[in-house]
Design a protein around this motif. Sequence first.
Motif, PDB file in Angstrom:
ATOM      1  N   ARG A  30       0.821  -1.206   0.000  1.00 53.04           N
ATOM      2  CA  ARG A  30       0.000   0.000   0.000  1.00 53.04           C
ATOM      3  C   ARG A  30       0.861   1.265   0.000  1.00 53.04           C
ATOM      4  O   ARG A  30       1.812   1.390   0.749  1.00 53.04           O
ATOM      5  CB  ARG A  30      -0.881  -0.027   1.246  1.00 53.04           C
ATOM      6  N   LYS A  31       0.483   2.176  -0.846  1.00 50.36           N
ATOM      7  CA  LYS A  31       1.183   3.471  -0.855  1.00 50.36           C
ATOM      8  C   LYS A  31       0.592   4.373   0.214  1.00 50.36           C
ATOM      9  O   LYS A  31      -0.595   4.329   0.501  1.00 50.36           O
ATOM     10  CB  LYS A  31       0.963   4.136  -2.212  1.00 50.36           C
ATOM     11  N   ASN A  32       1.446   5.234   0.782  1.00 54.65           N
ATOM     12  CA  ASN A  32       0.917   6.246   1.692  1.00 54.65           C
ATOM     13  C   ASN A  32       0.404   7.421   0.882  1.00 54.65           C
ATOM     14  O   ASN A  32       0.915   7.722  -0.179  1.00 54.65           O
ATOM     15  CB  ASN A  32       2.022   6.741   2.617  1.00 54.65           C
ATOM     16  N   LYS A  33      -0.611   8.063   1.419  1.00 53.77           N
ATOM     17  CA  LYS A  33      -1.017   9.307   0.762  1.00 53.77           C
ATOM     18  C   LYS A  33      -0.719  10.464   1.703  1.00 53.77           C
ATOM     19  O   LYS A  33      -0.545  10.270   2.908  1.00 53.77           O
ATOM     20  CB  LYS A  33      -2.492   9.245   0.390  1.00 53.77           C
ATOM     21  N   LYS A  34      -0.630  11.630   1.137  1.00 59.94           N
ATOM     22  CA  LYS A  34      -0.268  12.790   1.945  1.00 59.94           C
ATOM     23  C   LYS A  34      -1.488  13.651   2.196  1.00 59.94           C
ATOM     24  O   LYS A  34      -2.272  13.899   1.293  1.00 59.94           O
ATOM     25  CB  LYS A  34       0.787  13.617   1.216  1.00 59.94           C
ATOM     26  N   ILE A  35      -1.647  14.066   3.462  1.00 58.71           N
ATOM     27  CA  ILE A  35      -2.707  15.040   3.711  1.00 58.71           C
ATOM     28  C   ILE A  35      -2.058  16.333   4.188  1.00 58.71           C
ATOM     29  O   ILE A  35      -1.037  16.312   4.868  1.00 58.71           O
ATOM     30  CB  ILE A  35      -3.725  14.539   4.760  1.00 58.71           C
ATOM     31  N   ARG A  36      -2.662  17.436   3.780  1.00 55.93           N
ATOM     32  CA  ARG A  36      -2.130  18.729   4.193  1.00 55.93           C
ATOM     33  C   ARG A  36      -2.849  19.187   5.445  1.00 55.93           C
ATOM     34  O   ARG A  36      -4.007  19.572   5.396  1.00 55.93           O
ATOM     35  CB  ARG A  36      -2.346  19.769   3.098  1.00 55.93           C
ATOM     36  N   ALA A  37      -2.151  19.146   6.576  1.00 55.82           N
ATOM     37  CA  ALA A  37      -2.777  19.576   7.824  1.00 55.82           C
ATOM     38  C   ALA A  37      -2.901  21.092   7.832  1.00 55.82           C
ATOM     39  O   ALA A  37      -3.912  21.630   8.279  1.00 55.82           O
ATOM     40  CB  ALA A  37      -1.959  19.114   9.006  1.00 55.82           C
ATOM     41  N   ILE A  38      -1.855  21.788   7.356  1.00 54.82           N
ATOM     42  CA  ILE A  38      -2.029  23.216   7.104  1.00 54.82           C
ATOM     43  C   ILE A  38      -1.446  23.536   5.734  1.00 54.82           C
ATOM     44  O   ILE A  38      -0.494  22.925   5.281  1.00 54.82           O
ATOM     45  CB  ILE A  38      -1.417  24.122   8.199  1.00 54.82           C
ATOM     46  N   ASP A  39      -2.070  24.517   5.084  1.00 50.42           N
ATOM     47  CA  ASP A  39      -1.807  24.756   3.680  1.00 50.42           C
ATOM     48  C   ASP A  39      -1.477  26.230   3.449  1.00 50.42           C
ATOM     49  O   ASP A  39      -2.346  27.089   3.514  1.00 50.42           O
ATOM     50  CB  ASP A  39      -3.068  24.342   2.894  1.00 50.42           C
ATOM     51  N   ARG A  40      -0.231  26.522   3.238  1.00 48.66           N
ATOM     52  CA  ARG A  40       0.257  27.890   2.960  1.00 48.66           C
ATOM     53  C   ARG A  40      -0.345  28.940   3.909  1.00 48.66           C
ATOM     54  O   ARG A  40      -0.945  29.916   3.480  1.00 48.66           O
ATOM     55  CB  ARG A  40      -0.025  28.256   1.508  1.00 48.66           C
ATOM     56  N   VAL A  41      -0.148  28.688   5.180  1.00 52.76           N
ATOM     57  CA  VAL A  41      -0.642  29.635   6.185  1.00 52.76           C
ATOM     58  C   VAL A  41       0.353  30.780   6.354  1.00 52.76           C
ATOM     59  O   VAL A  41       1.556  30.551   6.486  1.00 52.76           O
ATOM     60  CB  VAL A  41      -0.859  28.915   7.535  1.00 52.76           C
TER      61      VAL A  41
END
Lengths: 328, 266
Positions: A30-41
């Motif tokens: 299984r590949k990991n996916k990336k989540i953006r916890a904060i986005d260009r703050v």
Amino acid sequence: MPAAIVVKNLTKEFEVPAEGKTGVVATLLRKNKKIRAIDRVSLAIQEGEILGYIGPNGGGKSTTIKLLTGILTPTQGEATVIGFTPWKERSEYTRHIGVVFGQKSLLNWDVAPVESFRLYKEIYEMDEATYAARIHYLAKLFTIEQFMHTPTRKLSLGQRMRCELVAALLHKPRVLFLDEPTIGLDAIAKQKMREAIREVNRKEKTTIILTTHDMNDIEELASRIMILDKGKIIYEGDLDKMKNEFAQEHKIVFEPNRVKDEKKFAQFIEKYDAEQSGRFYTLVFNSKTIKPKRVLDELFDLCDLEGFEVFAPTLEEVIREIYAHQPA
Amino acid sequence: MPINLLKQWRVIAQSFRIQWLQIAEYKENFVFDVSSRVIGFLVFWFMWQSILGNTDIPGWDLPGLLVLAGFQNITMSMMLIFIYGVTKIRHMITSGELDNYLARPVVPWVPVVVQNGYFAFSGVLLGLALLVLAWSSFGLQINPFIALTILLLIIVGMGIAFCFALIVASLSFWLGKNDLFDDIFWGIYEFDQYPTTIFPGAIQLILAFTIPFMLLETLPAILLIGRAPEIVGVQWLGAGVLVLIVDAWIANQIWKRGVKKYEAFG
Ligand SMILES: Nc1ncnc2c1ncn2[C@@H]1O[C@H](COP(=O)(O)OP(=O)(O)OP(=O)(O)O)[C@@H](O)[C@H]1O
Ligand SMILES: [Mg+2]
């Protein structure tokens, strides 16, 4: 006033397992996916300011605080806090900051808070006299003298939280990060904690970032707020300005006693589309187009009142309104 | 730098105080502690008595084994005091509790390891008692030079074991929740039962870089029963210092990379 905190385009991604099959082989491949916890703050905070940092669950508030305290390293972006890059100059930088995580204890569970305080005293290299004076002041301010010699696990949540604040303030930090410091406290405990925080901010010019889900905290402490949703800043500004901007729907409930002119009163009711229930009337209007005072003046001319009440939206409602207007 | 050392020392001292207070909270543990150690020694003793009754282990007789048992107890207790707390680091990495010390000007593992150690000084006392017993019954070769060599061997040996423990624990930064530490560290610890000299060279080499029982137990025993000249102790000490430097470098690198990878769960 100089800026204490400047953040530019800060982004943090976490790797989480992508969902999918759960078989042994599938899990390994299984590949990991990336989540953006904060986005260009991006944000800037002045010295001595209290910023209310709010947003729905999972918005990215705690992640921002962990980045700014040097606990996490960002994926991208920059931050300068009192001249330091938190995650690069940890050992020097952390001398000047304090942090409280409402969800996690900073105190050793099995021993009394004073033992943890003493450990922090050594970590911050405070001499005995400075420490004694500081503890004396803080213990009084947060009223913890009664129980600071009792093992932490025997304290109530509110008592423990006050000790956590003391632990974070021991070394007179220039910047204080508070992540839900009032979580689970009763109304009186919250009030006391707010007063103490305000006093520290006023006396020591401590810059504070405050995260909370309690809008009373914000109303009483913060001068400016920032709303974070799904990792993005969706609102930033003065509390008063925000209320003017969003808190427009006012409501007046009144009970007429003697109507002076039935016909004009009927017109008035029609104009504002007021609803009647029993002897009470409710009318709703937009305060941007009509000032509440004008509506009341009109009403006083038309009749004598038994009673009336004007409702402005609470901060809670305003915030809910702002959250609700976010595209999913 | 000198000020920094003084500070580290003070942090360690207060952490020790907390470790002690935690143990004092649960007083009955002390009794268990002493009795389990005595039982451990008796098992060891009867096992070797029966083995020696049937075969011959080159160079080892009962007086030698009694001395060895003394050092085993000392090592075991020092492991509990100084290294057991490393287990807690692994837990803090995966639970996100490491936040607390990462946000402070301190090397995070220092207070964690000391606070969460196991206050097992009774084992050190038992170990010393066994040495005194051996000395009074069989007579030992002891002089200040040998005593100092043994002390340094044990300090260096503990340093190596600590670095190894930290390396294994740091793997949790990448692997998340896992029992690797128990499997690897305590797995290797099983070799504690025997004098290292009876193992093949490959295993001795592995032990030298992980938990150097040679430095901690076997060699001190050999020196005390006078089976090797004093210079052998010094040679091993030199080798131990080199291994320690290598291990410390590796541990530091892995820790630094791990902290960058740290995800602060919770
Ligand atoms: N260590 C982590 N690993 C993976 N994902 C994470 C991690 N920490 C946070 N997240 C994710 O990042 C997002 C932001 O989380 P964060 O804890 O910053 O939110 P928050 O605004 O503090 O929420 P709350 O109000 O519930 O405390 C969430 O989707 C969360 O699941
Ligand atoms: Mg949070």
